[in-house]
Design a protein around this motif. Structure first.
Motif, short mmCIF file in Angstrom:
data_model
loop_
_atom_site.label_atom_id
_atom_site.label_comp_id
_atom_site.label_asym_id
_atom_site.label_seq_id
_atom_site.Cartn_x
_atom_site.Cartn_y
_atom_site.Cartn_z
N GLY A 189 0.41 -1.57 0.00
CA GLY A 189 -0.02 -0.34 -0.40
C GLY A 189 0.91 0.95 0.04
O GLY A 189 0.82 1.97 -0.54
N ALA A 190 1.86 1.54 1.06
CA ALA A 190 2.51 2.38 0.78
C ALA A 190 3.43 2.51 -0.54
O ALA A 190 3.64 3.95 -0.81
CB ALA A 190 3.60 2.45 2.03
N ASN A 206 2.11 10.21 0.83
CA ASN A 206 1.36 8.97 0.23
C ASN A 206 1.75 7.75 1.22
O ASN A 206 1.41 7.25 0.77
CB ASN A 206 2.06 9.18 -1.04
CG ASN A 206 2.29 10.25 -1.88
OD1 ASN A 206 0.97 11.65 -1.28
ND2 ASN A 206 2.61 10.53 -2.78
N SER A 207 2.91 7.97 1.49
CA SER A 207 3.80 6.42 2.28
C SER A 207 2.48 6.59 3.60
O SER A 207 2.28 5.16 3.73
CB SER A 207 4.72 6.20 2.72
OG SER A 207 6.00 6.35 2.46
N LEU A 246 0.07 3.44 3.41
CA LEU A 246 0.01 2.24 4.55
C LEU A 246 -0.94 1.84 4.73
O LEU A 246 -1.33 1.27 5.11
CB LEU A 246 0.99 2.69 6.03
CG LEU A 246 2.27 2.56 5.25
CD1 LEU A 246 3.47 3.49 6.28
CD2 LEU A 246 2.60 1.56 5.06
N ILE A 247 -1.80 2.85 5.05
CA ILE A 247 -3.63 2.72 6.26
C ILE A 247 -4.35 2.23 5.51
O ILE A 247 -5.06 1.67 5.38
CB ILE A 247 -4.48 4.30 6.79
CG1 ILE A 247 -3.55 4.22 7.38
CG2 ILE A 247 -4.84 4.09 6.59
CD1 ILE A 247 -3.78 5.84 7.96
N GLY A 248 -4.12 2.48 3.83
CA GLY A 248 -5.61 2.05 2.90
C GLY A 248 -4.42 0.60 2.43
O GLY A 248 -5.57 0.34 1.77
N GLY A 249 -3.23 0.24 2.64
CA GLY A 249 -3.30 -1.02 1.66
C GLY A 249 -3.53 -1.77 3.14
O GLY A 249 -3.69 -3.14 2.86
#
Length: 81
Positions: free
Chosen positions: A10-11, A31-32, A36-39
């Motif tokens: 995700g990151a 963006n990272s 991370l959260i979205g991933g």
């Protein structure tokens, strides 16, 4: 282990999305974090429906990372107006 794979992909997905859509990019760190959260969310929600294995975790994590990065970038740009 699957959560870690999803979060890291995700990151990476968030940074790729930020590079592709520079209008909504929040910088590498932003963006990272969004990625991370979205991933992590995408890996948990989509990973089980897409299938088992590392490839499905990577794909769903990256997709979730890009999606959350775009949503956060759009909201940020709307609030700046």
């Amino acid at each position: 282990m699957e959560l870690l794979i999803s979060a890291l992909s995700g990151a990476v997905g968030g940074n790729i999305g930020g590079a592709a859509l520079s209008k909504y990019s929040m910088g590498t760190t932003g963006n990272s974090i969004a990625g991370l959260i979205g991933g992590a969310l995408g890996g948990q929600l989509l990973g089980s429906s897409v299938g088992e294995g590392a490839i499905s975790q990577i794909a769903s994590g990256a997709g979730g990372g890009v999606l959350v990065m775009i949503v956060v970038g759009v909201v940020k740009s709307m609030m700046a107006k």
